[in-house]
Design an enzyme around this catalytic site. Structure first.
Site, PDB file in Angstrom:
ATOM      1  N   HIS A  64       5.312   2.740 -11.707  1.00  9.52           N
ATOM      2  CA  HIS A  64       5.292   3.902 -10.791  1.00  9.52           C
ATOM      3  C   HIS A  64       4.395   3.546  -9.603  1.00  9.52           C
ATOM      4  O   HIS A  64       3.175   3.537  -9.726  1.00  9.52           O
ATOM      5  CB  HIS A  64       4.743   5.144 -11.502  1.00  9.52           C
ATOM      6  N   LYS A  92      14.607   9.812  -9.547  1.00  4.56           N
ATOM      7  CA  LYS A  92      13.320  10.508  -9.595  1.00  4.56           C
ATOM      8  C   LYS A  92      13.512  11.984  -9.309  1.00  4.56           C
ATOM      9  O   LYS A  92      14.081  12.347  -8.281  1.00  4.56           O
ATOM     10  CB  LYS A  92      12.367   9.888  -8.560  1.00  4.56           C
ATOM     11  N   HIS A 115       2.985   9.951 -14.623  1.00  4.89           N
ATOM     12  CA  HIS A 115       1.553  10.218 -14.400  1.00  4.89           C
ATOM     13  C   HIS A 115       1.068  11.447 -15.165  1.00  4.89           C
ATOM     14  O   HIS A 115       0.629  12.424 -14.576  1.00  4.89           O
ATOM     15  CB  HIS A 115       1.216  10.328 -12.917  1.00  4.89           C
ATOM     16  N   ASP A 120       0.826   4.913  -9.916  1.00  3.86           N
ATOM     17  CA  ASP A 120       0.954   5.966  -8.895  1.00  3.86           C
ATOM     18  C   ASP A 120       0.047   5.660  -7.702  1.00  3.86           C
ATOM     19  O   ASP A 120      -0.394   6.588  -7.017  1.00  3.86           O
ATOM     20  CB  ASP A 120       0.657   7.363  -9.472  1.00  3.86           C
ATOM     21  N   HIS A 170       3.933   3.671  -5.089  1.00 12.09           N
ATOM     22  CA  HIS A 170       4.356   4.058  -3.729  1.00 12.09           C
ATOM     23  C   HIS A 170       4.004   2.922  -2.777  1.00 12.09           C
ATOM     24  O   HIS A 170       2.838   2.529  -2.685  1.00 12.09           O
ATOM     25  CB  HIS A 170       3.647   5.334  -3.288  1.00 12.09           C
ATOM     26  N   HIS A 220       8.469  14.033 -11.982  1.00  8.21           N
ATOM     27  CA  HIS A 220       7.170  14.586 -11.565  1.00  8.21           C
ATOM     28  C   HIS A 220       7.072  15.936 -12.256  1.00  8.21           C
ATOM     29  O   HIS A 220       7.766  16.884 -11.883  1.00  8.21           O
ATOM     30  CB  HIS A 220       7.079  14.735 -10.040  1.00  8.21           C
TER      31      HIS A 220
HETATM   32  O1  DOR Z   1      -0.863  12.173  -5.398  1.00  5.86           O
HETATM   33  C1  DOR Z   1       0.312  11.918  -5.239  1.00  5.86           C
HETATM   34  N1  DOR Z   1       0.732  11.180  -4.194  1.00  5.86           N
HETATM   35  N2  DOR Z   1       1.193  12.393  -6.111  1.00  5.86           N
HETATM   36  C2  DOR Z   1       2.512  12.275  -5.912  1.00  5.86           C
HETATM   37  O2  DOR Z   1       3.247  12.761  -6.728  1.00  5.86           O
HETATM   38  C3  DOR Z   1       3.034  11.642  -4.693  1.00  5.86           C
HETATM   39  C4  DOR Z   1       2.072  10.709  -4.121  1.00  5.86           C
HETATM   40  C5  DOR Z   1       2.391  10.263  -2.711  1.00  5.86           C
HETATM   41  O3  DOR Z   1       3.545   9.928  -2.424  1.00  5.86           O
HETATM   42  O4  DOR Z   1       1.477  10.226  -1.897  1.00  5.86           O
HETATM   43 ZN    ZN Z   2       3.938   9.049  -7.520  1.00  4.00          ZN
END
Ligand code: DOR
Ligand code: ZN
Length: 346
Positions: A13, A99, A174, A247, A15, A136
Protein backbone atom coordinates in the site's frame (compact mmCIF):
# COMPACT_ATOMS: atom_id res chain seq x y z
CA UNK A 1 26.71 -5.30 15.37
CA UNK A 2 23.20 -6.74 15.37
CA UNK A 3 21.80 -7.29 11.93
CA UNK A 4 18.88 -9.03 10.29
CA UNK A 5 18.70 -10.31 6.74
CA UNK A 6 15.31 -10.91 5.21
CA UNK A 7 13.90 -11.80 1.83
CA UNK A 8 13.32 -8.55 -0.09
CA UNK A 9 9.97 -7.14 1.04
CA UNK A 10 6.87 -5.79 -0.74
CA UNK A 11 5.00 -2.62 0.18
CA UNK A 12 1.40 -3.51 -0.51
CA UNK A 13 0.00 0.00 0.00
CA UNK A 14 1.93 3.00 -1.29
CA UNK A 15 1.26 6.50 -2.64
CA UNK A 16 3.77 7.63 -5.24
CA UNK A 17 1.93 10.63 -6.78
CA UNK A 18 3.18 11.58 -10.26
CA UNK A 19 5.63 13.73 -12.23
CA UNK A 20 8.62 15.37 -10.52
CA UNK A 21 7.39 14.77 -6.96
CA UNK A 22 7.20 11.04 -7.76
CA UNK A 23 10.67 11.13 -9.28
CA UNK A 24 12.06 12.55 -6.01
CA UNK A 25 10.62 9.88 -3.73
CA UNK A 26 10.44 6.69 -5.79
CA UNK A 27 14.10 5.73 -5.11
CA UNK A 28 13.38 5.46 -1.38
CA UNK A 29 10.85 2.72 -2.00
CA UNK A 30 12.81 1.00 -4.77
CA UNK A 31 15.89 0.78 -2.53
CA UNK A 32 13.92 -1.28 -0.02
CA UNK A 33 11.00 -3.00 -1.69
CA UNK A 34 11.00 -5.27 -4.73
CA UNK A 35 7.36 -4.44 -5.47
CA UNK A 36 4.74 -2.00 -4.29
CA UNK A 37 1.02 -1.75 -4.81
CA UNK A 38 0.62 1.83 -5.98
CA UNK A 39 -2.55 3.63 -4.95
CA UNK A 40 -4.65 5.21 -7.71
CA UNK A 41 -5.79 8.41 -5.94
CA UNK A 42 -4.15 10.81 -8.34
CA UNK A 43 -5.96 13.90 -9.54
CA UNK A 44 -7.79 12.93 -11.70
CA UNK A 45 -7.96 9.37 -10.30
CA UNK A 46 -6.76 6.27 -12.13
CA UNK A 47 -10.12 4.72 -13.02
CA UNK A 48 -9.38 2.53 -16.05
CA UNK A 49 -6.97 -0.19 -17.07
CA UNK A 50 -5.58 2.06 -19.76
CA UNK A 51 -4.85 4.82 -17.23
CA UNK A 52 -3.32 2.36 -14.78
CA UNK A 53 -0.99 0.95 -17.43
CA UNK A 54 0.03 4.47 -18.49
CA UNK A 55 0.71 5.36 -14.84
CA UNK A 56 2.75 2.17 -14.45
CA UNK A 57 4.83 3.17 -17.46
CA UNK A 58 5.47 6.64 -15.96
CA UNK A 59 6.61 4.99 -12.71
CA UNK A 60 9.03 2.71 -14.57
CA UNK A 61 10.31 5.69 -16.58
CA UNK A 62 10.94 7.61 -13.34
CA UNK A 63 12.98 4.75 -11.86
CA UNK A 64 16.72 5.50 -11.74
CA UNK A 65 18.65 3.10 -13.98
CA UNK A 66 19.91 0.01 -12.24
CA UNK A 67 17.11 -0.08 -9.70
CA UNK A 68 15.01 -3.16 -9.75
CA UNK A 69 11.40 -2.46 -8.79
CA UNK A 70 7.99 -3.62 -9.97
CA UNK A 71 4.90 -1.47 -9.57
CA UNK A 72 1.67 -3.38 -8.97
CA UNK A 73 -1.38 -1.40 -9.93
CA UNK A 74 -4.89 -0.84 -8.59
CA UNK A 75 -7.87 0.87 -10.19
CA UNK A 76 -9.91 3.50 -8.35
CA UNK A 77 -13.55 2.42 -8.03
CA UNK A 78 -16.20 5.02 -8.74
CA UNK A 79 -19.99 4.88 -8.91
CA UNK A 80 -19.55 4.59 -12.68
CA UNK A 81 -16.90 1.85 -12.95
CA UNK A 82 -17.97 -0.56 -15.68
CA UNK A 83 -18.10 -4.26 -14.78
CA UNK A 84 -16.21 -4.95 -18.04
CA UNK A 85 -13.26 -3.01 -16.58
CA UNK A 86 -12.64 -6.06 -14.39
CA UNK A 87 -11.86 -8.30 -17.38
CA UNK A 88 -9.67 -5.62 -18.91
CA UNK A 89 -7.78 -5.26 -15.62
CA UNK A 90 -7.36 -9.01 -15.25
CA UNK A 91 -6.06 -9.37 -18.80
CA UNK A 92 -3.46 -6.61 -18.24
CA UNK A 93 -1.55 -8.83 -15.76
CA UNK A 94 -0.19 -5.74 -13.98
CA UNK A 95 -3.36 -4.81 -12.13
CA UNK A 96 -3.97 -6.75 -8.95
CA UNK A 97 -7.05 -5.06 -7.55
CA UNK A 98 -9.57 -2.27 -7.26
CA UNK A 99 -9.45 0.31 -4.49
CA UNK A 100 -12.59 1.32 -2.68
CA UNK A 101 -12.52 4.87 -1.35
CA UNK A 102 -15.82 5.78 0.27
CA UNK A 103 -16.47 9.23 -1.27
CA UNK A 104 -15.06 11.92 1.00
CA UNK A 105 -13.21 9.54 3.35
CA UNK A 106 -9.71 10.83 2.69
CA UNK A 107 -7.25 12.63 0.38
CA UNK A 108 -8.46 12.71 -3.24
CA UNK A 109 -11.46 10.49 -2.52
CA UNK A 110 -14.20 12.81 -3.79
CA UNK A 111 -14.61 10.66 -6.94
CA UNK A 112 -15.02 7.57 -4.76
CA UNK A 113 -18.03 5.35 -4.18
CA UNK A 114 -21.08 7.08 -2.64
CA UNK A 115 -22.91 3.86 -1.77
CA UNK A 116 -21.37 0.40 -1.86
CA UNK A 117 -24.48 -1.04 -3.53
CA UNK A 118 -23.70 1.02 -6.61
CA UNK A 119 -20.66 -1.14 -7.35
CA UNK A 120 -22.29 -4.51 -6.68
CA UNK A 121 -22.04 -5.56 -10.32
CA UNK A 122 -18.32 -4.73 -10.37
CA UNK A 123 -17.70 -6.57 -7.09
CA UNK A 124 -19.51 -9.60 -8.39
CA UNK A 125 -17.32 -9.61 -11.50
CA UNK A 126 -14.21 -9.20 -9.32
CA UNK A 127 -15.29 -12.21 -7.31
CA UNK A 128 -15.59 -14.25 -10.53
CA UNK A 129 -12.24 -13.04 -11.87
CA UNK A 130 -10.50 -13.25 -8.49
CA UNK A 131 -9.26 -9.67 -8.37
CA UNK A 132 -8.67 -8.24 -4.89
CA UNK A 133 -10.70 -5.42 -3.35
CA UNK A 134 -8.55 -2.98 -1.36
CA UNK A 135 -10.68 -1.05 1.11
CA UNK A 136 -10.24 2.29 2.85
CA UNK A 137 -12.38 1.30 5.81
CA UNK A 138 -13.96 4.39 7.31
CA UNK A 139 -17.51 5.71 7.23
CA UNK A 140 -17.76 9.26 5.97
CA UNK A 141 -20.71 10.60 7.99
CA UNK A 142 -19.36 13.83 9.51
CA UNK A 143 -21.53 13.20 12.58
CA UNK A 144 -19.55 10.06 13.43
CA UNK A 145 -16.63 10.66 15.78
CA UNK A 146 -13.41 10.54 13.76
CA UNK A 147 -11.95 7.91 16.12
CA UNK A 148 -14.98 5.63 15.61
CA UNK A 149 -15.18 5.70 11.82
CA UNK A 150 -13.24 2.49 11.23
CA UNK A 151 -15.22 0.46 13.76
CA UNK A 152 -18.49 1.80 12.34
CA UNK A 153 -17.39 0.86 8.83
CA UNK A 154 -16.82 -2.75 9.89
CA UNK A 155 -20.36 -3.22 11.17
CA UNK A 156 -22.12 -1.05 8.62
CA UNK A 157 -20.26 -1.84 5.40
CA UNK A 158 -17.42 -4.34 5.52
CA UNK A 159 -18.98 -7.27 7.37
CA UNK A 160 -22.15 -7.21 5.23
CA UNK A 161 -20.00 -6.86 2.08
CA UNK A 162 -17.89 -9.89 3.02
CA UNK A 163 -21.10 -11.89 3.48
CA UNK A 164 -22.73 -10.74 0.24
CA UNK A 165 -19.63 -11.68 -1.79
CA UNK A 166 -18.37 -14.76 0.03
CA UNK A 167 -15.50 -15.48 -2.36
CA UNK A 168 -14.34 -11.89 -2.89
CA UNK A 169 -10.82 -11.44 -1.55
CA UNK A 170 -10.57 -8.24 0.48
CA UNK A 171 -7.68 -6.30 2.01
CA UNK A 172 -8.77 -4.05 4.85
CA UNK A 173 -6.14 -1.35 4.36
CA UNK A 174 -4.12 0.43 7.05
CA UNK A 175 -6.08 -0.94 10.01
CA UNK A 176 -5.86 1.12 13.18
CA UNK A 177 -8.09 -0.43 15.83
CA UNK A 178 -8.57 -3.44 18.05
CA UNK A 179 -11.99 -3.79 16.40
CA UNK A 180 -10.33 -4.18 12.99
CA UNK A 181 -7.88 -6.80 14.31
CA UNK A 182 -10.75 -8.74 15.82
CA UNK A 183 -12.77 -8.49 12.62
CA UNK A 184 -9.92 -9.93 10.55
CA UNK A 185 -9.24 -12.70 13.06
CA UNK A 186 -12.89 -13.68 13.14
CA UNK A 187 -13.60 -13.46 9.44
CA UNK A 188 -13.88 -16.02 6.67
CA UNK A 189 -10.94 -17.02 4.45
CA UNK A 190 -9.88 -14.40 1.91
CA UNK A 191 -9.81 -11.40 4.24
CA UNK A 192 -6.54 -9.78 5.26
CA UNK A 193 -5.23 -6.42 6.42
CA UNK A 194 -2.27 -4.12 5.93
CA UNK A 195 -0.65 -2.34 8.87
CA UNK A 196 1.41 0.87 8.60
CA UNK A 197 4.56 1.73 10.57
CA UNK A 198 2.98 4.83 12.11
CA UNK A 199 0.06 2.91 13.60
CA UNK A 200 2.50 0.40 15.13
CA UNK A 201 4.84 3.06 16.51
CA UNK A 202 2.57 5.88 17.66
CA UNK A 203 -0.73 6.50 19.36
CA UNK A 204 -2.92 9.60 19.11
CA UNK A 205 -0.91 11.46 21.74
CA UNK A 206 1.68 11.91 18.98
CA UNK A 207 -0.72 14.32 17.28
CA UNK A 208 -0.46 16.73 20.18
CA UNK A 209 2.99 16.15 21.70
CA UNK A 210 4.07 19.63 22.83
CA UNK A 211 1.79 21.28 20.25
CA UNK A 212 -0.14 20.25 17.15
CA UNK A 213 1.86 17.93 14.88
CA UNK A 214 0.62 18.08 11.29
CA UNK A 215 3.22 15.55 10.13
CA UNK A 216 1.63 12.92 12.36
CA UNK A 217 -1.78 13.41 10.79
CA UNK A 218 -2.97 10.66 8.48
CA UNK A 219 -6.24 8.87 7.79
CA UNK A 220 -7.36 6.75 9.43
CA UNK A 221 -6.07 8.95 12.23
CA UNK A 222 -3.77 7.53 14.95
CA UNK A 223 -5.74 5.75 17.64
CA UNK A 224 -5.42 4.90 21.36
CA UNK A 225 -2.60 3.02 23.02
CA UNK A 226 -4.90 0.02 23.48
CA UNK A 227 -5.56 -0.04 19.74
CA UNK A 228 -1.86 0.27 19.01
CA UNK A 229 -1.11 -2.66 21.30
CA UNK A 230 -3.74 -4.76 19.50
CA UNK A 231 -2.00 -4.03 16.19
CA UNK A 232 1.42 -4.87 17.62
CA UNK A 233 0.09 -8.14 19.03
CA UNK A 234 -1.52 -9.00 15.72
CA UNK A 235 1.65 -8.55 13.67
CA UNK A 236 3.87 -10.07 16.37
CA UNK A 237 1.67 -13.19 16.42
CA UNK A 238 2.87 -14.10 12.94
CA UNK A 239 -0.71 -14.51 11.67
CA UNK A 240 -0.54 -14.57 7.88
CA UNK A 241 -3.59 -12.33 7.49
CA UNK A 242 -1.56 -9.27 8.50
CA UNK A 243 1.02 -7.85 6.11
CA UNK A 244 3.08 -4.82 5.24
CA UNK A 245 1.57 -1.75 3.57
CA UNK A 246 3.21 1.52 4.56
CA UNK A 247 0.58 3.95 3.27
CA UNK A 248 3.53 6.31 2.82
CA UNK A 249 1.64 9.35 1.56
CA UNK A 250 3.78 12.32 0.58
CA UNK A 251 2.46 15.87 0.69
CA UNK A 252 4.60 18.98 0.24
CA UNK A 253 5.47 20.74 3.48
CA UNK A 254 3.24 23.70 2.63
CA UNK A 255 0.22 21.42 2.21
CA UNK A 256 0.82 19.93 5.68
CA UNK A 257 1.86 23.02 7.65
CA UNK A 258 -1.23 25.12 7.06
CA UNK A 259 -4.62 25.93 8.59
CA UNK A 260 -6.21 22.89 6.93
CA UNK A 261 -3.42 20.39 6.39
CA UNK A 262 -3.59 17.30 4.21
CA UNK A 263 -3.71 13.78 5.68
CA UNK A 264 -0.70 11.61 4.99
CA UNK A 265 2.57 10.55 6.63
CA UNK A 266 5.68 10.09 4.50
CA UNK A 267 7.65 7.04 5.64
CA UNK A 268 9.25 5.66 2.47
CA UNK A 269 12.73 6.99 3.44
CA UNK A 270 12.87 4.57 6.38
CA UNK A 271 9.92 2.25 6.03
CA UNK A 272 11.40 -1.19 6.61
CA UNK A 273 13.70 0.25 9.27
CA UNK A 274 10.67 1.64 11.16
CA UNK A 275 8.91 -1.71 10.99
CA UNK A 276 12.09 -3.33 12.38
CA UNK A 277 11.85 -0.96 15.35
CA UNK A 278 8.22 -1.87 15.91
CA UNK A 279 8.83 -5.63 15.68
CA UNK A 280 11.88 -5.39 17.94
CA UNK A 281 9.85 -3.48 20.54
CA UNK A 282 7.32 -6.32 20.50
CA UNK A 283 10.07 -8.93 20.86
CA UNK A 284 9.14 -10.27 17.43
CA UNK A 285 12.02 -9.37 15.11
CA UNK A 286 12.03 -12.97 13.91
CA UNK A 287 8.51 -12.41 12.56
CA UNK A 288 9.40 -9.33 10.50
CA UNK A 289 10.35 -11.29 7.40
CA UNK A 290 7.07 -13.16 7.03
CA UNK A 291 5.07 -9.97 7.60
CA UNK A 292 7.16 -7.96 5.13
CA UNK A 293 8.06 -10.50 2.48
CA UNK A 294 5.78 -13.52 2.76
CA UNK A 295 2.16 -12.99 3.81
CA UNK A 296 1.34 -10.23 1.33
CA UNK A 297 2.90 -11.96 -1.66
CA UNK A 298 1.06 -15.15 -0.75
CA UNK A 299 -2.27 -13.34 -0.37
CA UNK A 300 -1.86 -11.72 -3.79
CA UNK A 301 -0.62 -15.05 -5.22
CA UNK A 302 2.64 -13.51 -6.35
CA UNK A 303 5.94 -15.37 -6.19
CA UNK A 304 8.00 -14.44 -3.15
CA UNK A 305 10.93 -12.19 -4.05
CA UNK A 306 14.34 -13.71 -4.62
CA UNK A 307 16.63 -10.93 -3.37
CA UNK A 308 17.71 -10.25 0.19
CA UNK A 309 17.88 -7.12 2.30
CA UNK A 310 20.02 -6.57 5.36
CA UNK A 311 19.24 -4.19 8.20
CA UNK A 312 21.75 -3.25 10.86
CA UNK A 313 21.02 -1.90 14.30
CA UNK A 314 22.72 1.48 13.96
CA UNK A 315 20.80 4.67 14.65
CA UNK A 316 20.82 7.43 12.04
CA UNK A 317 19.44 10.93 12.07
CA UNK A 318 16.62 11.54 9.62
CA UNK A 319 17.04 14.76 7.60
CA UNK A 320 14.61 17.57 8.45
CA UNK A 321 13.32 17.52 4.87
CA UNK A 322 13.87 15.91 1.50
CA UNK A 323 13.31 17.46 -1.97
CA UNK A 324 9.84 16.79 -3.37
CA UNK A 325 9.74 18.07 -6.94
CA UNK A 326 10.25 21.84 -6.60
CA UNK A 327 9.09 21.65 -2.97
CA UNK A 328 10.09 19.85 0.20
CA UNK A 329 8.70 16.98 2.15
CA UNK A 330 9.03 16.42 5.90
CA UNK A 331 9.60 12.72 6.58
CA UNK A 332 8.47 10.71 9.61
CA UNK A 333 11.04 11.25 12.44
CA UNK A 334 12.46 14.38 10.76
CA UNK A 335 15.43 15.58 12.83
CA UNK A 336 15.15 12.52 15.08
CA UNK A 337 16.60 9.02 14.96
CA UNK A 338 15.63 5.66 13.50
CA UNK A 339 17.27 2.75 15.30
CA UNK A 340 17.84 0.53 12.24
CA UNK A 341 19.37 1.29 8.88
CA UNK A 342 19.94 -0.47 5.59
CA UNK A 343 23.31 -2.17 5.26
CA UNK A 344 25.53 -0.41 2.71
CA UNK A 345 25.95 -3.45 0.48
CA UNK A 346 22.68 -5.02 -0.54
O1 DOR B 1 -3.43 9.77 5.31
C1 DOR B 1 -3.76 9.38 4.21
N1 DOR B 1 -3.19 9.88 3.10
N2 DOR B 1 -4.72 8.46 4.11
C2 DOR B 1 -5.23 8.11 2.93
O2 DOR B 1 -6.12 7.30 2.92
C3 DOR B 1 -4.77 8.75 1.69
C4 DOR B 1 -3.43 9.28 1.82
C5 DOR B 1 -3.01 10.23 0.72
O3 DOR B 1 -3.24 9.93 -0.46
O4 DOR B 1 -2.42 11.26 1.04
ZN1 ZN C 1 -3.35 5.09 1.39
Amino acid sequence: MTSVTIRRPDDLHLHLRDGEPMRSILPFTAARFARALVMPNLRPPVTTTEQALAYRRRILDALPSGMDFEPLMAIYLTDRTEPAEVERAKASRHIVGFKLYPAGATTHSDAGVTDIRRVDAVLSRMEEQDLVLEVHGEVTDPEVDVFDREARFIDGVLAPLARRFPRLRIVFEHITTRAAVEFVLGSRAGIAATVTPQHLLMNRNALFAGGIRPHHYCLPVLKSQADREALLNAVASGDSRFFLGTDSAPHARAAKETACGCAGIFSAHGAIELYAEAFESAGALARLEAFASGHGADFYRLPRNQGRLTLVKAAWEVPRAYPFGAEQIVPLRAGEHIAWRLAEEQ
